[in-house]
Design a protein around this motif. Sequence first.
Motif, PDB file in Angstrom:
ATOM      1  N   ASN A  63      16.258  46.239  12.616  1.00  0.00           N
ATOM      2  CA  ASN A  63      15.693  47.224  11.691  1.00  0.00           C
ATOM      3  C   ASN A  63      16.221  47.109  10.262  1.00  0.00           C
ATOM      4  O   ASN A  63      15.867  47.928   9.405  1.00  0.00           O
ATOM      5  CB  ASN A  63      15.975  48.641  12.201  1.00  0.00           C
ATOM      6  N   GLY A 123      11.719  53.011  11.286  1.00  0.00           N
ATOM      7  CA  GLY A 123      12.197  51.654  11.465  1.00  0.00           C
ATOM      8  C   GLY A 123      11.116  50.685  11.886  1.00  0.00           C
ATOM      9  O   GLY A 123       9.930  51.015  11.977  1.00  0.00           O
ATOM     10  N   ARG A 124      11.538  49.476  12.137  1.00  0.00           N
ATOM     11  CA  ARG A 124      10.638  48.412  12.568  1.00  0.00           C
ATOM     12  C   ARG A 124      10.481  48.420  14.088  1.00  0.00           C
ATOM     13  O   ARG A 124       9.426  48.092  14.613  1.00  0.00           O
ATOM     14  CB  ARG A 124      11.204  47.072  12.082  1.00  0.00           C
TER      15      ARG A 124
END
Length: 709
Positions: A63, A123-124
Motif C-alpha cells: 500500500n 489503500g491499494r
Amino acid sequence: MSYVVLARKYRPRSFEEMVGQDHVVRALTHALEQQRLHHAYLFTGTRGIGKTTVSRILAKSLNCTGPDGQGGITARPCGVCSACREIDADRYIDYVELDAASNRSIDEIRELIERAAYKPSVGRFKVFMIDEAHQLTKDAFNALLKTLEEPPDYLKFVLATTDPEKMLPTVLSRCLQFNLRPMAPQTVAEHLARVLEAEQVQADAGALRQLSRAARGSMRDALSLTDQAIAFGGGQLEESAVRAMLGAVDRRHAERLVQSLSERDGRAVIDECEALRAQGLSAAGTLDEMARLLQQMAVAQAVANGLDETDPDTEAARRLHSALAPDETQLLYSICLQGRAELSLAPDEYAGLVMTLLRFMAFPAMSADAAPPVGSGGRTAAAPLLAKRAEHRSVAVPTSAAPAARPQAAAPVTQAAARPVSSASPASVPVAAPRAASPVAPPEVPTAAPSAAAPNTAPANLPEAAPTIAPAAQPAMSRPVAAPPVMAAPAPAPVVAARPQPSAPARASAPDDGPPPWMDEAPFEADVLPVAASAASQRIERPVEPEAEPEHFAPAAPVERRAAAADRLAAIEVMRTPLGDRWAALTTQLTGSGAIAALARELAMQAELIAIEAQGGAEVWQLRVERETLRSTGLVDKLQTAVRGVLGAAVSLAVSPGVAQDSPARRDAEFAARRQFDAEQTIQQDPLVRAMLSQFNTARIVSGSIKPV
C-alpha cells in the motif's frame, strides 16, 4: 512521553532491518519486485521471531505510495507516506489484525468475510492478518475456506501461527507457507549490541552472551530481557548481574561437575551439589549449562579445532574434552537432558539433580585399568559397556550347579548339540530338518578322562564347543542322550519335515554347521496354570554324545524323553480328597450357572476346602487360599452368597492363608498336563517319527509344538 519498551521501539519497519530471517525476506522481496503476489500467506514459527512484523512490512509494501504519493507496490516501503505511518501505528483502516486466540468463533470470521466484500477505502489492497490462526474453531476454518481460496483481487490474507500442525490441511494447501526460524545466539547478541549502542547503555560481552542464550532464538524475548537487565543493573549490563537476574549457573560449576563425574568421584559431586544449594543456584540451570558444555566437548572430540576460539566459553570444553570418552560424553549429555525434564517429579530439585548425576556414575567407566572403587576419586575398573551388554545377554550357569550323580562329559560336544533347550513347557516335540554337512573335516581335540559312572566315551575328533551344564535343582540324568531334545509338528497327526541328506561317508567326514535358525526361537508357553508351569519350568540338559552309526539314535531317545515327561507329570499330581471332590463339583456348578464371575470365580478356583464345621445350626466351610488379594472380605462375601443360593442352606465361608493342595485350579492343571503327556507319548512312539529320528542324526523335535486335541 511515556517510555516505549525496546521490543516495540526497535521493531523492524522494513525488510532491510529484519535480522535472522533472510530466507523469508529474500522470497518476499523478489515476489514484490516481480509483482508475483499470492493471495494468502502463512507465517509459522515460535513466539517473538517476527511473524507479525513481516505481515506489517508486507502490508506497507503493498500500500506504500511513496514520499510524493505516486509510488506503487515496492519491496522497500518509504515509511513516510500516510499508509506506512498508519500501519506502523496500527490504525490503517484497510489493514486488519485479528487475534484468533480471543476471536476464534465462526461469528468473527463471518464478520471478516462481510468486510471482504467491500473494496479498500484508502489503500491499494485490503490485508487481513489472522494471528494465532491455529486457534480458530473448525467451523470458523470451514467458513473461511471459500474466501481464502478465491478472494477478490484487492484482498490479501496473512495467517500467522506457532503450531502449524493444528491447521487444517485444506487451509495449508491454500496458503504460501514460510517458516521463520529461531535466531542463533550470535545473531541475537549482535543485534542487542546495536540496540544498546543506540540506547547508550554500557554492556560487556558476557552479559550479551547470557541474554542471547536465555532468549532461545526469540528476538522479542531478548529485547524484553534486556529491558529487565538494564533495570536490574541500574542502567548498565554486567555479566554477574545478568547471571544473577536470569538465575544462570556459572560455567565453572559445570566444569567441576563434569570433571568429578569423569573421575567417578561421588564425594566431589555431592559437595558441588550442596554448594549449588547453598548459593541458591538453579538445578535446572546447572543441567542446562552442563549440557551446553558437553555439546562443546563432543564437537571438540569429533572435529579438531571445531570450536570457536574467540568464544571464552569454549576454553573449558577444549580442556575437558579428553576427560570423557566420546560415548561417555554422549551418555552424560542424554542423562542431563532427561534429568532436566524429570526435575519437577523429584521431591526437590536438588535431590533430582543429585540423582541425575549419580545415574551416570551407575554406569561403569570405560577404562579397564585397576582403580579405587566408585566414590573414592578414581575410575572404576570395569569392562567396556559393549562387553557388559554382551555378558548380560548371554546365559551362564555355574558348572558347579550340576548334580553330583551326573557323569562327567567325556569330550567337548558340538555347538549345535550343546545348545540348551528349555523344558519350561510340558509340550514336547515334531521332527525338524537337520543341516547339511560341510566337506571339511573337523580338527582333532583332546578328550577328557571319563568318570567311572560314564561307561561310554564320545569320539575324540569332534569340534570344540562349550560343555553343557544343568541346574542343581534338576534330577540327575546318568544316561547320555544321543541328540538334544528337539521339537515336533502339531498333534494329532505327526508332521515330519526333513532336508535331504548326503551319503553317509560325507556326513561322517564333515562337522555339523549348527542348528537351523528356528532352534533359536522361544519355546511355546504351556496352556496350564502357574502351578503346572512352575513345576515344569526347570531346564533339562544332558551331555550329548553323537553316535557313530545313526541307527543307534532311535532306541535311547524316546525312553529318555518318556522318563522326563513322566517326572513332570508326577510333580503336579494332585492328592485328591473327598472334601476336594465336593468343592470341585460345587465350583463347577457355580461357574456353569454364571453365579460367580471374575475375581469371585478365581477365589473359588484357587481355594481348597479343608474342613466343614457345624456352629449353631449352620455349617462353616474352612477354605485355604494362598493369594492375599483373593482373601478380601468383599470377594468372600460374594462367593458365600453364591454358595448359599446354590445349596439353599446357611453356609458360612472362613478363609485362611496357605498353599492349596487340592483346589479346582490344581485339578485343571493336572488334567491339562496329563493330556499333554498323552499327546507327547503319541508323537514320540509314532513309527514314522522314530524312523526319521533314526535316519537323520541331526533331526530335532521342536519343544512345545505338540498340542493335545
